[in-house]
Design a protein around this motif. Sequence first.
Motif, PDB file in Angstrom:
ATOM      1  N   LEU A 256       0.831  -1.211   0.000  1.00  0.00           N
ATOM      2  CA  LEU A 256       0.000   0.000   0.000  1.00  0.00           C
ATOM      3  C   LEU A 256       0.862   1.258   0.000  1.00  0.00           C
TER       4      LEU A 256
ATOM      5  N   SER B  85      -1.391   4.270  -1.523  1.00  0.00           N
ATOM      6  CA  SER B  85      -2.761   4.117  -1.029  1.00  0.00           C
ATOM      7  C   SER B  85      -2.925   4.805   0.324  1.00  0.00           C
TER       8      SER B  85
ATOM      9  N   HIS C 168      -0.731   7.782   1.821  1.00  0.00           N
ATOM     10  CA  HIS C 168      -0.834   8.483   0.535  1.00  0.00           C
ATOM     11  C   HIS C 168      -0.171   9.845   0.514  1.00  0.00           C
TER      12      HIS C 168
ATOM     13  N   ASN D 285      -9.702   4.653   1.260  1.00  0.00           N
ATOM     14  CA  ASN D 285      -9.245   5.183  -0.030  1.00  0.00           C
ATOM     15  C   ASN D 285     -10.308   6.020  -0.719  1.00  0.00           C
TER      16      ASN D 285
ATOM     17  N   ILE E 195      -6.284   7.792  -6.015  1.00  0.00           N
ATOM     18  CA  ILE E 195      -6.470   7.203  -4.682  1.00  0.00           C
ATOM     19  C   ILE E 195      -7.897   6.685  -4.527  1.00  0.00           C
TER      20      ILE E 195
ATOM     21  N   LEU F 138      -8.257   3.591  -6.482  1.00  0.00           N
ATOM     22  CA  LEU F 138      -7.508   2.506  -5.854  1.00  0.00           C
ATOM     23  C   LEU F 138      -8.396   1.717  -4.902  1.00  0.00           C
TER      24      LEU F 138
END
Length: 336
Positions: free
Chosen positions: A98, A103, A107, A153, A176, A179
């Motif tokens: 991740l 992610s 992020h 996400n 994102i 995702l």
Amino acid sequence: MINSNKMFFLFIVFFSTLISISSNSWLGCWIGLEINLLGFIPLMSSPMNLLNSEASLKYFLTQSIASINFLFTIMLNFLFINFYYNDFFSILINSTMLIKMGSAPFHFWFPNIMEGLSWFNSFILMSWQKITPMILLSYCLNFYYLIFIMMLNVIIGVIGSFNQTSLRKLLAFSSINNLGWMISALLISENLWMIYFLFYSFFLFISCFLFYMTNIFYINQLFNFNFNFLMKFSILLNFLSLGGLPPFMGFLPKWLVINFLLINKFIIISFIFCMTSLIMLFIYIRIIYSSFMFYFFKLKWFKMFLKNNLIKLTFFFNMISLMGLILSTFFFDLFL
């Protein structure tokens, strides 16, 4: 779009992905990820642009931390054979992947690095660079952990998209958000993930290609268009496809994911996914509405002339996007 002297590094990025996904050991996967990192950094860095160099340094530091975590987890697995079957091992592997793909909640590096990249590098980072972590994620899934991550996400992708003036950051938060959909598709089936990823990469390529050709990086540049209306219409139509509005092609993969989630009785997750998609569409439509209202705002010193071939290509992209309703109706029985 890319210099000939950087083509070698592009091939390294492509083949390192094949090394990782075809390896039969975790150590081989780690080696492929390291080769990928060493191939992508020269693509990002440029001595003529300080933002590119800063982005490449941030990317190197983040990916190095993720690689160290991955190697540490592999060593623990070698030391303790039964450790592989523990949930703790799967959570460590999942968290590392991740971080690699940007992610939520890992992020924070992703939008900052996107801001310093060209459109070509942005496309590679948002599409190809996610293939290896997603496939390695599918080898060791922790179901309940990933359900929490995919909901996080879609929510963070929507919240971060508000009040963005940069198109690269907007697409980063959109990535994102998507995702979360891709992780849910991966939990259902690898084939469903592949369908979603191919559709998403196609619309992302159209967006990055059109922004590259028109040299647009910020939302206020959309208001200053002084060229063919079809080009502007294409860019804004593609926003609707990325958001998953039903008549367009981008609706098909989201429809499939929601359909399988409802079959498996994930009602609350489906509701959250649908609501976040509606909010993303609101963000896109707000940009579209503003830019169409300012369509007649023209500057004498802002002139751009595009070739007929490019206009024909945008028309072709429009036709593909608008065929979504026909194709989704045709394939409905096939996917069910």
